[in-house]
Design a protein around this motif. Structure first.
Motif, PDB file in Angstrom:
ATOM      1  N   ASN A 174       5.305   9.737  -4.599  1.00  0.00           N
ATOM      2  CA  ASN A 174       4.239  10.635  -5.358  1.00  0.00           C
ATOM      3  C   ASN A 174       3.000  10.376  -4.412  1.00  0.00           C
ATOM      4  OD1 ASN A 174       6.068  11.958  -7.253  1.00  0.00           O
ATOM      5  ND2 ASN A 174       5.797  10.242  -8.443  1.00  0.00           N
ATOM      6  N   GLY A 175       3.013   9.635  -3.465  1.00  0.00           N
ATOM      7  CA  GLY A 175       1.716   9.402  -2.667  1.00  0.00           C
ATOM      8  C   GLY A 175       1.018   8.007  -2.639  1.00  0.00           C
ATOM      9  N   SER A 176       1.957   7.265  -3.534  1.00  0.00           N
ATOM     10  CA  SER A 176       1.171   5.752  -3.589  1.00  0.00           C
ATOM     11  C   SER A 176       1.584   5.088  -2.353  1.00  0.00           C
ATOM     12  CB  SER A 176       1.832   5.082  -4.629  1.00  0.00           C
ATOM     13  OG  SER A 176       1.218   3.670  -4.891  1.00  0.00           O
ATOM     14  N   THR A 177       0.404   4.440  -1.921  1.00  0.00           N
ATOM     15  CA  THR A 177       0.512   3.417  -0.391  1.00  0.00           C
ATOM     16  C   THR A 177       0.311   2.158  -0.999  1.00  0.00           C
ATOM     17  OG1 THR A 177      -1.912   3.887  -0.161  1.00  0.00           O
ATOM     18  CG2 THR A 177      -0.201   5.499   0.930  1.00  0.00           C
ATOM     19  N   ARG A 178       0.359   1.714  -1.998  1.00  0.00           N
ATOM     20  CA  ARG A 178       0.174   0.393  -2.529  1.00  0.00           C
ATOM     21  C   ARG A 178       1.260  -0.078  -3.410  1.00  0.00           C
ATOM     22  NH1 ARG A 178      -5.109  -0.635  -5.926  1.00  0.00           N
ATOM     23  NH2 ARG A 178      -6.272  -0.210  -3.928  1.00  0.00           N
ATOM     24  N   SER A 179       1.698  -1.093  -2.909  1.00  0.00           N
ATOM     25  CA  SER A 179       3.075  -1.881  -3.536  1.00  0.00           C
ATOM     26  C   SER A 179       2.657  -2.164  -5.064  1.00  0.00           C
ATOM     27  CB  SER A 179       3.400  -2.924  -2.589  1.00  0.00           C
ATOM     28  OG  SER A 179       3.967  -2.473  -1.518  1.00  0.00           O
ATOM     29  N   SER A 180       3.865  -1.975  -5.782  1.00  0.00           N
ATOM     30  CA  SER A 180       3.995  -2.575  -7.078  1.00  0.00           C
ATOM     31  C   SER A 180       4.788  -3.854  -7.291  1.00  0.00           C
ATOM     32  CB  SER A 180       4.684  -1.572  -7.927  1.00  0.00           C
ATOM     33  OG  SER A 180       5.350  -2.008  -8.960  1.00  0.00           O
ATOM     34  N   PHE A 181       4.187  -4.898  -7.967  1.00  0.00           N
ATOM     35  CA  PHE A 181       4.917  -6.139  -8.243  1.00  0.00           C
ATOM     36  C   PHE A 181       6.259  -5.879  -8.758  1.00  0.00           C
ATOM     37  CE2 PHE A 181       0.934  -7.748  -6.963  1.00  0.00           C
ATOM     38  CZ  PHE A 181       0.969  -8.998  -6.864  1.00  0.00           C
ATOM     39  N   HIS A 182       6.365  -4.837  -9.720  1.00  0.00           N
ATOM     40  CA  HIS A 182       7.572  -4.746 -10.640  1.00  0.00           C
ATOM     41  C   HIS A 182       8.574  -4.228  -9.536  1.00  0.00           C
ATOM     42  CE1 HIS A 182       5.710  -4.982 -14.447  1.00  0.00           C
ATOM     43  NE2 HIS A 182       4.645  -3.975 -13.996  1.00  0.00           N
ATOM     44  N   SER A 183       8.288  -3.168  -8.828  1.00  0.00           N
ATOM     45  CA  SER A 183       9.232  -2.723  -7.763  1.00  0.00           C
ATOM     46  C   SER A 183       9.768  -3.694  -6.791  1.00  0.00           C
ATOM     47  CB  SER A 183       8.606  -1.449  -7.000  1.00  0.00           C
ATOM     48  OG  SER A 183       8.479  -0.145  -7.850  1.00  0.00           O
ATOM     49  N   THR A 184       8.690  -4.342  -6.223  1.00  0.00           N
ATOM     50  CA  THR A 184       8.874  -5.485  -5.021  1.00  0.00           C
ATOM     51  C   THR A 184       9.765  -6.482  -5.680  1.00  0.00           C
ATOM     52  OG1 THR A 184       6.877  -4.960  -4.235  1.00  0.00           O
ATOM     53  CG2 THR A 184       7.699  -7.021  -3.645  1.00  0.00           C
ATOM     54  N   SER A 200      24.117  -8.308   6.299  1.00  0.00           N
ATOM     55  CA  SER A 200      23.242  -8.383   7.476  1.00  0.00           C
ATOM     56  C   SER A 200      22.081  -9.197   7.232  1.00  0.00           C
ATOM     57  CB  SER A 200      23.037  -7.394   8.205  1.00  0.00           C
ATOM     58  OG  SER A 200      22.496  -7.302   9.271  1.00  0.00           O
ATOM     59  N   GLN A 201      21.854 -10.285   8.237  1.00  0.00           N
ATOM     60  CA  GLN A 201      20.558 -11.197   8.107  1.00  0.00           C
ATOM     61  C   GLN A 201      19.579 -10.304   8.695  1.00  0.00           C
ATOM     62  OE1 GLN A 201      20.499 -14.177   6.852  1.00  0.00           O
ATOM     63  NE2 GLN A 201      22.358 -13.351   6.258  1.00  0.00           N
ATOM     64  N   GLN A 202      19.691  -9.074   9.225  1.00  0.00           N
ATOM     65  CA  GLN A 202      18.711  -8.141   9.787  1.00  0.00           C
ATOM     66  C   GLN A 202      17.550  -7.584   8.734  1.00  0.00           C
ATOM     67  OE1 GLN A 202      20.418  -4.624  11.547  1.00  0.00           O
ATOM     68  NE2 GLN A 202      21.155  -6.029  13.382  1.00  0.00           N
ATOM     69  N   VAL A 203      18.149  -7.775   7.383  1.00  0.00           N
ATOM     70  CA  VAL A 203      17.344  -7.609   6.202  1.00  0.00           C
ATOM     71  C   VAL A 203      16.177  -8.644   6.116  1.00  0.00           C
ATOM     72  CG1 VAL A 203      19.039  -6.496   5.076  1.00  0.00           C
ATOM     73  CG2 VAL A 203      18.394  -8.710   4.197  1.00  0.00           C
ATOM     74  N   THR A 204      16.334  -9.928   6.644  1.00  0.00           N
ATOM     75  CA  THR A 204      15.327 -11.080   6.350  1.00  0.00           C
ATOM     76  C   THR A 204      14.127 -10.786   6.526  1.00  0.00           C
ATOM     77  OG1 THR A 204      17.264 -12.891   6.876  1.00  0.00           O
ATOM     78  CG2 THR A 204      15.129 -13.490   6.782  1.00  0.00           C
ATOM     79  N   PRO A 205      13.687 -10.362   7.768  1.00  0.00           N
ATOM     80  CA  PRO A 205      12.170 -10.202   8.127  1.00  0.00           C
ATOM     81  C   PRO A 205      11.531  -9.098   7.042  1.00  0.00           C
ATOM     82  CG  PRO A 205      13.299  -9.802  10.044  1.00  0.00           C
ATOM     83  CD  PRO A 205      14.492 -10.118   8.831  1.00  0.00           C
ATOM     84  N   SER A 206      12.308  -8.139   6.349  1.00  0.00           N
ATOM     85  CA  SER A 206      11.612  -7.526   5.351  1.00  0.00           C
ATOM     86  C   SER A 206      11.522  -8.227   4.124  1.00  0.00           C
ATOM     87  CB  SER A 206      12.561  -6.233   5.334  1.00  0.00           C
ATOM     88  OG  SER A 206      12.584  -5.289   6.361  1.00  0.00           O
ATOM     89  N   ARG A 207      12.498  -8.949   3.925  1.00  0.00           N
ATOM     90  CA  ARG A 207      12.570  -9.640   2.625  1.00  0.00           C
ATOM     91  C   ARG A 207      11.245 -10.566   2.540  1.00  0.00           C
ATOM     92  NH1 ARG A 207      14.059 -14.529   1.859  1.00  0.00           N
ATOM     93  NH2 ARG A 207      15.489 -14.506   3.563  1.00  0.00           N
ATOM     94  N   GLU A 208      11.285 -11.315   3.843  1.00  0.00           N
ATOM     95  CA  GLU A 208       9.951 -12.378   3.881  1.00  0.00           C
ATOM     96  C   GLU A 208       8.574 -11.402   3.939  1.00  0.00           C
ATOM     97  OE1 GLU A 208      11.027 -14.150   7.544  1.00  0.00           O
ATOM     98  OE2 GLU A 208      12.289 -15.544   6.341  1.00  0.00           O
ATOM     99  N   ARG A 209       8.426 -10.106   4.432  1.00  0.00           N
ATOM    100  CA  ARG A 209       7.282  -9.472   4.272  1.00  0.00           C
ATOM    101  C   ARG A 209       7.105  -9.125   2.952  1.00  0.00           C
ATOM    102  NH1 ARG A 209       7.271  -4.175   6.893  1.00  0.00           N
ATOM    103  NH2 ARG A 209       4.928  -3.840   6.076  1.00  0.00           N
ATOM    104  N   GLY A 210       8.085  -8.901   2.089  1.00  0.00           N
ATOM    105  CA  GLY A 210       7.842  -8.554   0.504  1.00  0.00           C
ATOM    106  C   GLY A 210       7.354  -9.895  -0.103  1.00  0.00           C
ATOM    107  N   GLU A 211       8.021 -11.112   0.389  1.00  0.00           N
ATOM    108  CA  GLU A 211       7.588 -12.369  -0.361  1.00  0.00           C
ATOM    109  C   GLU A 211       6.245 -12.407   0.084  1.00  0.00           C
ATOM    110  OE1 GLU A 211      11.980 -14.135   0.124  1.00  0.00           O
ATOM    111  OE2 GLU A 211      10.290 -15.044   1.125  1.00  0.00           O
ATOM    112  N   GLU A 212       5.819 -12.153   1.161  1.00  0.00           N
ATOM    113  CA  GLU A 212       4.445 -12.494   1.464  1.00  0.00           C
ATOM    114  C   GLU A 212       3.534 -11.753   0.782  1.00  0.00           C
ATOM    115  OE1 GLU A 212       0.943 -14.157   3.124  1.00  0.00           O
ATOM    116  OE2 GLU A 212       3.147 -14.674   3.271  1.00  0.00           O
ATOM    117  N   PHE A 213       3.651 -10.632   0.355  1.00  0.00           N
ATOM    118  CA  PHE A 213       2.946  -9.647  -0.393  1.00  0.00           C
ATOM    119  C   PHE A 213       2.787 -10.345  -1.969  1.00  0.00           C
ATOM    120  CE2 PHE A 213       3.043  -6.734  -4.114  1.00  0.00           C
ATOM    121  CZ  PHE A 213       2.054  -5.782  -3.908  1.00  0.00           C
ATOM    122  N   LEU A 214       3.768 -11.044  -2.421  1.00  0.00           N
ATOM    123  CA  LEU A 214       3.684 -11.752  -3.591  1.00  0.00           C
ATOM    124  C   LEU A 214       2.684 -12.954  -3.394  1.00  0.00           C
ATOM    125  CD1 LEU A 214       7.067 -11.493  -5.270  1.00  0.00           C
ATOM    126  CD2 LEU A 214       4.985  -9.976  -5.575  1.00  0.00           C
TER     127      LEU A 214
END
Length: 321
Positions: A174-184, A200-214
């Protein structure tokens, strides 16, 4: 020391779903003792009760919401004005939290029933092919990976939906560009389970970026002002459902393991400060809605779930820091 022993004794007087995790995470029990206790989850207590409530491959006749013809098998339990937590997604989520053994024949049969018969309300897709919202799909990945189902397509979708700030938001469509703690936290939980289950360990960089958000927000503060984002996140409940709180996040990082990031220290202090004089933590912020049955005694009463989760998260944080 006496208080610690009393709390452990109290925890071990609970349901098998509690007991086996206490033995694993808070005592020196042998792997054989832990496995024997875990084996009871599917046949007795909460786990067995939940499995017995499945009908035609689903719970409450629906994937995320009860089917139109579903009626509770007994008196209404929980708050009928809230979100119903009795359909297939929240029930499988709770079975995973209970640590039911995926290899148990009754569990395999139940999960195969979901795979073959449960479809999402939104577009009728099979359950383990996922839905459209990241918070739901994060839960689907966590459940599917835990129970040995193919969720590769859902993982691929989630990786493509990660926002620039590192997290996820169900309102991005719906246009939101800011992450949600709940969804994350829901997505991170799914990606971590996927990795731990051999994905696959290819998800690790994405997971770590999400952790950095928190982590960059100390788990509960605004990046811009440092203010507490939502006081409810400092109130702890179980089941957490799709909701975020600081205890849920700290326990997530415990599962990630390794040396605790220094930015977790304030969250750990907030959890520690909630401990009661008798050594327990309370149930504080039950998320309203229909439930299959009560797990504990309600808000403001000692909670075995919150006590176990807090003790093991702090044991990791304080012992490894």
């Amino acid at each position: 020391m006496e208080r610690e022993e009393d709390v452990t004794t109290w925890l071990l007087a609970g349901d098998p779903a509690i007991r086996w995790q206490v033995l694993r995470d808070l005592t020196d029990a042998s792997p054989q003792e832990v496995a024997a206790e875990r084996a009871l989850v599917a046949s007795s207590g909460w786990g067995g009760r939940l499995l017995d409530l499945q009908v035609d491959g689903q719970w409450a006749g629906g994937a995320c919401f009860p089917g139109s013809g579903w009626r509770p098998p007994g008196p209404v339990v929980g708050d009928p004005e809230g979100q119903p937590w009795v359909a297939t997604l929240p029930t499988l989520r709770l079975l995973r939290e209970c640590g039911v053994d995926p290899a148990d024949p009754a569990v395999r049969t139940a999960v195969e029933g979901v795979r073959d018969h449960s479809r999402w309300e939104y577009a009728g897709e099979p359950f383990f092919e996922g839905e459209v919202e990241p918070c739901i799909n994060g839960g689907t990945v966590a459940i599917g990976a835990y129970f040995g189902q193919d969720v590769e397509g859902v993982v691929t979708r989630l990786l493509g939906e990660q926002l620039e700030d590192g997290g996820w938001n169900c309102e991005a469509g719906n246009g939101s560009t800011r992450s949600s703690f709940h969804s994350t936290i829901c997505v991170l939980d799914g990606l971590l389970e996927y990795e731990r289950s051999g994905g696959s360990q290819q998800v690790t960089p994405s997971r770590e970026r999400g952790e950095e958000f928190l982590l960059s927000r100390n788990l509960f503060r605004r990046a811009s002002t440092g203010e507490v984002i939502d006081p409810d996140w400092l109130q702890f409940s179980f089941p957490t459902q799709w909701h975020y709180d600081v205890l849920r996040a700290l326990d997530y990082f415990r599962v990630v393991g390794g040396t605790p990031d220094p930015r977790l220290a304030e969250a750990a202090d907030r959890v520690r400060d909630k401990r009661q004089p008798d050594g327990t933590w309370l149930q504080e912020n039950t998320h309203p809605g229909l439930i299959h049955f009560e797990l504990e005694d309600g808000d403001d009463a000692p909670s075995r779930w919150n006590t176990m989760r807090a003790l093991r998260a702090l044991r990791w944080h304080d012992g490894a820091a």
